[in-house]
Design a protein around this motif. Sequence first.
Motif, PDB file in Angstrom:
ATOM      1  N   GLU A 133       5.255   1.122  -3.763  1.00 52.80           N
ATOM      2  CA  GLU A 133       3.906   1.039  -3.210  1.00 52.80           C
ATOM      3  C   GLU A 133       2.851   1.218  -4.300  1.00 52.80           C
ATOM      4  OE1 GLU A 133       4.366   4.067  -0.320  1.00 52.80           O
ATOM      5  OE2 GLU A 133       5.406   2.760   1.122  1.00 52.80           O
ATOM      6  N   ARG A 137      -0.068  -1.626  -5.799  1.00 51.71           N
ATOM      7  CA  ARG A 137      -1.513  -1.378  -5.830  1.00 51.71           C
ATOM      8  C   ARG A 137      -2.132  -1.773  -7.167  1.00 51.71           C
ATOM      9  NH1 ARG A 137      -0.013   3.263  -2.678  1.00 51.71           N
ATOM     10  NH2 ARG A 137       0.238   4.537  -4.554  1.00 51.71           N
ATOM     11  N   HIS A 159       5.117  -4.447   7.854  1.00 52.52           N
ATOM     12  CA  HIS A 159       3.692  -4.455   7.531  1.00 52.52           C
ATOM     13  C   HIS A 159       3.475  -4.455   6.019  1.00 52.52           C
ATOM     14  CE1 HIS A 159      -0.596  -3.469   7.768  1.00 52.52           C
ATOM     15  NE2 HIS A 159      -0.361  -2.532   6.866  1.00 52.52           N
ATOM     16  N   ASN A 160       4.113  -3.525   5.331  1.00 50.88           N
ATOM     17  CA  ASN A 160       3.920  -3.422   3.884  1.00 50.88           C
ATOM     18  C   ASN A 160       4.561  -4.587   3.147  1.00 50.88           C
ATOM     19  OD1 ASN A 160       2.363  -1.000   3.609  1.00 50.88           O
ATOM     20  ND2 ASN A 160       4.153   0.136   4.278  1.00 50.88           N
ATOM     21  N   ARG A 162       4.757  -7.705   4.252  1.00 56.63           N
ATOM     22  CA  ARG A 162       3.820  -8.835   4.372  1.00 56.63           C
ATOM     23  C   ARG A 162       2.686  -8.709   3.360  1.00 56.63           C
ATOM     24  NH1 ARG A 162       4.114  -7.451  10.353  1.00 56.63           N
ATOM     25  NH2 ARG A 162       5.766  -8.799  11.181  1.00 56.63           N
ATOM     26  N   HIS A 163       2.153  -7.505   3.222  1.00 52.17           N
ATOM     27  CA  HIS A 163       1.066  -7.316   2.269  1.00 52.17           C
ATOM     28  C   HIS A 163       1.551  -7.491   0.834  1.00 52.17           C
ATOM     29  CE1 HIS A 163      -2.435  -6.268   4.722  1.00 52.17           C
ATOM     30  NE2 HIS A 163      -1.560  -5.768   5.579  1.00 52.17           N
ATOM     31  N   LEU A 166       1.394 -11.154   0.233  1.00 55.03           N
ATOM     32  CA  LEU A 166      -0.003 -11.531  -0.007  1.00 55.03           C
ATOM     33  C   LEU A 166      -0.450 -11.094  -1.396  1.00 55.03           C
ATOM     34  CD1 LEU A 166      -2.163 -12.916   1.902  1.00 55.03           C
ATOM     35  CD2 LEU A 166       0.004 -12.289   2.962  1.00 55.03           C
ATOM     36  N   LYS A 167       0.016  -9.924  -1.838  1.00 58.35           N
ATOM     37  CA  LYS A 167      -0.339  -9.442  -3.177  1.00 58.35           C
ATOM     38  C   LYS A 167       0.144 -10.429  -4.239  1.00 58.35           C
ATOM     39  CE  LYS A 167      -1.718  -6.254  -6.158  1.00 58.35           C
ATOM     40  NZ  LYS A 167      -3.004  -5.534  -6.145  1.00 58.35           N
ATOM     41  N   LEU A 191       2.977 -12.829   9.667  1.00 58.67           N
ATOM     42  CA  LEU A 191       2.797 -13.292   8.294  1.00 58.67           C
ATOM     43  C   LEU A 191       2.137 -14.664   8.287  1.00 58.67           C
ATOM     44  CD1 LEU A 191       3.222 -13.005   5.249  1.00 58.67           C
ATOM     45  CD2 LEU A 191       5.539 -13.905   5.557  1.00 58.67           C
ATOM     46  N   MET A 194      -1.549 -14.201   8.731  1.00 58.46           N
ATOM     47  CA  MET A 194      -2.172 -13.684   7.514  1.00 58.46           C
ATOM     48  C   MET A 194      -2.313 -14.789   6.465  1.00 58.46           C
ATOM     49  SD  MET A 194      -0.096 -10.061   7.412  1.00 58.46           S
ATOM     50  CE  MET A 194      -0.761  -9.486   5.848  1.00 58.46           C
ATOM     51  N   HIS A 198      -5.758 -16.281   4.867  1.00 58.70           N
ATOM     52  CA  HIS A 198      -5.979 -16.309   3.426  1.00 58.70           C
ATOM     53  C   HIS A 198      -6.317 -17.719   2.955  1.00 58.70           C
ATOM     54  CE1 HIS A 198      -5.719 -15.219  -0.734  1.00 58.70           C
ATOM     55  NE2 HIS A 198      -4.615 -15.912  -0.965  1.00 58.70           N
TER      56      HIS A 198
END
Length: 227
Positions: A133, A137, A159-160, A162-163, A166-167, A191, A194, A198
Motif C-alpha cells: 500500500e 502511494r 477495492h484496493n 482496482r485502485h 488505476l494507479k 472496475l 472506474m 477515467h
Amino acid sequence: MTQPHTGPGTPTAGSPLSPTPTPPTPLVDLRTQVTAHLGETARTWLALALDEAAARPGTHGPISAWELRLAEAGRRCGTDHADAVRVLILHAAHAGPDALTRVYRQGTAAERRAVLHALPHLVAGPDALPLVEDALRTNDTSLVAAAVGPYAARHLDDHNWRHAVLKCLFTGVPVDAVADLHHRARADTELARMLDDHAAERAAAGRPVPEDLHRVLALTASEAKES
C-alpha cells in the motif's frame, strides 16, 4: 538489459517487472539463472553473501550482516542483477514481515523494490500489505510495478486492487506488470465503471486514453469469474 530468468514472476533487476502470473518463479531457478550471468568475482561474492545470510539470519548489532550485503548488491553484481540478488539474500536470511518492513522503511528505492519482489516468496499471509500500500502511494513507477506483483494479486482486496490498476494507468506503468490481471479483472463491473470514468475524464481534458485502459476494459467485459 540481461534477463536473469526465463519466465515471468521474479524480478528483472533495476526495472519494472515483465508480465507476472502467480506463482512466482522458484528461487532455485532464479539463482541458477542469475549466477549464469555473473562474472567469477560476483559469483563468489553472492555465494558468500547467501551463506552468511543463511548462517546468521538474525540481527547482530545495530544492523544485520545480510542487510549490509543488500546495500552492496548493485556494486558487487551490477544493477542489471541487483534486484534478483537482493531477493535471494532476503530469502536466504528467512526475512519475515518485521525484517522486511525494516529494510523497506530504511532502505533505498532499489532495496524497497527488492523487498516488494520478495514478498510472495517470504510472506504467506497479508501481514506485509502495508508495504504494498505504501508503494502504491508513491509516484516511483518501479515501486508501483513491483507492488502489483503476485503478492498483491493474492492479498489485496478488490477495492484496493482496482485502485492499484488505476494507479498503473495514471503513472504509465504497463498493466502487464499486474499479476493475475486476466483473472481478477474478469467480469469486474466496478472496475469497468472506474475505467470508463477515467477515460471520460481524459477525453474531456483533451488527453489521449491509454491503450492499456482499453485492454483492461475488454477483460472486464469477459465472462464471469470461474469459481
